[in-house]
Write a protein that holds these residues in place. Structure first.
Motif, PDB file in Angstrom:
ATOM      1  N   UNK A  59      83.674  15.062  22.329  1.00 36.54           N
ATOM      2  CA  UNK A  59      82.935  16.150  21.696  1.00 36.54           C
ATOM      3  C   UNK A  59      81.533  15.684  21.340  1.00 36.54           C
ATOM      4  N   UNK A  60      80.555  16.536  21.590  1.00 38.73           N
ATOM      5  CA  UNK A  60      79.193  16.270  21.141  1.00 38.73           C
ATOM      6  C   UNK A  60      79.019  16.959  19.791  1.00 38.73           C
ATOM      7  N   UNK A  61      78.855  16.160  18.749  1.00 36.17           N
ATOM      8  CA  UNK A  61      78.656  16.696  17.407  1.00 36.17           C
ATOM      9  C   UNK A  61      77.163  16.893  17.186  1.00 36.17           C
ATOM     10  N   UNK A  62      76.765  18.148  16.989  1.00 38.51           N
ATOM     11  CA  UNK A  62      75.349  18.508  16.962  1.00 38.51           C
ATOM     12  C   UNK A  62      74.895  18.860  15.549  1.00 38.51           C
ATOM     13  N   UNK A  63      73.582  18.786  15.359  1.00 31.96           N
ATOM     14  CA  UNK A  63      72.998  19.070  14.051  1.00 31.96           C
ATOM     15  C   UNK A  63      72.828  20.563  13.812  1.00 31.96           C
ATOM     16  N   UNK A  64      72.552  21.317  14.867  1.00 35.54           N
ATOM     17  CA  UNK A  64      72.283  22.745  14.713  1.00 35.54           C
ATOM     18  C   UNK A  64      72.476  23.433  16.055  1.00 35.54           C
ATOM     19  N   UNK A  65      72.325  24.751  16.054  1.00 34.64           N
ATOM     20  CA  UNK A  65      72.579  25.524  17.269  1.00 34.64           C
ATOM     21  C   UNK A  65      71.540  25.249  18.349  1.00 34.64           C
ATOM     22  N   UNK A  66      70.303  24.995  17.943  1.00 32.78           N
ATOM     23  CA  UNK A  66      69.253  24.692  18.928  1.00 32.78           C
ATOM     24  C   UNK A  66      69.601  23.427  19.707  1.00 32.78           C
ATOM     25  N   UNK A  67      70.102  22.411  18.991  1.00 28.95           N
ATOM     26  CA  UNK A  67      70.471  21.169  19.667  1.00 28.95           C
ATOM     27  C   UNK A  67      71.688  21.387  20.565  1.00 28.95           C
ATOM     28  N   UNK A  68      72.657  22.132  20.068  1.00 29.30           N
ATOM     29  CA  UNK A  68      73.856  22.417  20.861  1.00 29.30           C
ATOM     30  C   UNK A  68      73.485  23.078  22.188  1.00 29.30           C
ATOM     31  N   UNK A  69      72.525  24.003  22.134  1.00 29.26           N
ATOM     32  CA  UNK A  69      72.136  24.746  23.324  1.00 29.26           C
ATOM     33  C   UNK A  69      71.482  23.913  24.408  1.00 29.26           C
ATOM     34  N   UNK A  70      71.063  22.698  24.085  1.00 33.42           N
ATOM     35  CA  UNK A  70      70.487  21.811  25.100  1.00 33.42           C
ATOM     36  C   UNK A  70      71.551  21.203  26.006  1.00 33.42           C
ATOM     37  N   UNK A  71      72.805  21.191  25.535  1.00 33.87           N
ATOM     38  CA  UNK A  71      73.834  20.417  26.230  1.00 33.87           C
ATOM     39  C   UNK A  71      74.926  21.254  26.876  1.00 33.87           C
ATOM     40  N   UNK A  72      74.965  22.562  26.564  1.00 39.02           N
ATOM     41  CA  UNK A  72      75.955  23.437  27.187  1.00 39.02           C
ATOM     42  C   UNK A  72      75.302  24.747  27.607  1.00 39.02           C
ATOM     43  N   UNK A  73      75.922  25.405  28.588  1.00 35.21           N
ATOM     44  CA  UNK A  73      75.426  26.706  29.051  1.00 35.21           C
ATOM     45  C   UNK A  73      76.196  27.811  28.338  1.00 35.21           C
ATOM     46  N   UNK A  74      75.450  28.780  27.807  1.00 37.80           N
ATOM     47  CA  UNK A  74      76.039  29.858  27.018  1.00 37.80           C
ATOM     48  C   UNK A  74      75.612  31.207  27.579  1.00 37.80           C
ATOM     49  N   UNK A  75      76.588  32.104  27.779  1.00 41.75           N
ATOM     50  CA  UNK A  75      76.194  33.487  28.074  1.00 41.75           C
ATOM     51  C   UNK A  75      75.996  34.216  26.749  1.00 41.75           C
ATOM     52  N   UNK A  76      75.607  35.481  26.805  1.00 43.36           N
ATOM     53  CA  UNK A  76      75.247  36.204  25.584  1.00 43.36           C
ATOM     54  C   UNK A  76      76.413  36.344  24.614  1.00 43.36           C
ATOM     55  N   UNK A  77      77.610  36.623  25.132  1.00 41.41           N
ATOM     56  CA  UNK A  77      78.755  36.815  24.238  1.00 41.41           C
ATOM     57  C   UNK A  77      79.141  35.501  23.565  1.00 41.41           C
ATOM     58  N   UNK A  78      79.112  34.412  24.322  1.00 47.05           N
ATOM     59  CA  UNK A  78      79.412  33.103  23.735  1.00 47.05           C
ATOM     60  C   UNK A  78      78.350  32.728  22.710  1.00 47.05           C
TER      61      UNK A  78
END
Length: 206
Positions: free
Chosen positions: A66-85
């Motif tokens: 698991x990548x433990x992230x500081x915030x949502x902006x950081x999380x978004x650098x490492x995974x691909x998200x569609x709008x619902x996710x």
């Protein structure tokens, strides 16, 4: 012999946080508190941390880190998200959830699932964990502190140090944070599937 660092659970001392993150940058393997239980953590740039965690926990190469992230902006650098996710995960973080999502190229290949090219991500609701990843400026590669042949998870910092003194480099004691793991939601197929019910309320993803 592991270094023991006693950090205030609600108001982490910046000096101690800086000391731990400096050791993480120097390839240290740490045990640290989260909002669900204690966990192993190392830098994404660590050359030895993932293999050391696998040896300690007796894990195979298929284990989802698991990548433990500081915030949502950081999380978004490492995974691909569609709008619902994006909407659902943003509304439930920080919290005791781990989300399995397609990994971006920012995730080193050796840490993504070999076949699915996915990775687990989370933003913990714990001041010490958040202070560490903010100071590090990058996610922690992490895995729950579950030891083989042990029926219970240690929650006391000194007990953890005694048990793991010669296999980890740092034990960060941030107080008792429980033993219930995160709820795991697999979103890699485009829709949420609760694959483990834990501390986080699963009903919002069912």
């Amino acid at each position: 012999m592991a270094r023991y660092v006693d950090i205030h659970p609600q108001d982490p001392q910046p000096r101690l946080v800086a000391q731990v993150t400096e050791m993480l940058r120097d390839d240290a393997l740490v045990v640290y508190p989260t909002d669900s239980s204690y966990a192993f953590g190392c830098s994404l740039n660590s050359h030895t941390g993932a293999d050391r965690i696998r040896r300690i926990r007796h894990l195979d190469a298929k284990h989802h880190f698991t990548l433990v992230c500081a915030d949502f902006a950081q999380l978004g650098q490492f995974v691909r998200l569609d709008n619902s996710a994006f909407r659902a995960i943003k509304s439930s973080t920080p919290g005791a959830y781990t989300f399995i999502l397609p990994a971006t190229k920012e995730v080193p290949r050796r840490f993504a699932h070999e076949k699915k090219k996915t990775v687990g991500v989370r933003i913990p609701d714990n001041p010490v964990a958040l202070a560490l990843v903010r100071a590090l400026g990058a996610p922690l590669l992490s895995s729950t502190l579950l030891l083989p042949d042990s029926e219970t998870q240690p929650t006391d910092g000194w007990q953890i140090k005694e048990e793991l003194d010669h296999v980890v480099d740092v034990v960060v004691d941030g107080g008792d944070c429980g033993t219930e793991p995160t709820t795991v939601v697999d979103w890699s197929s485009g829709a949420p599937e609760v694959v483990r019910v834990g501390l986080g309320d699963p009903s919002r993803f069912e």
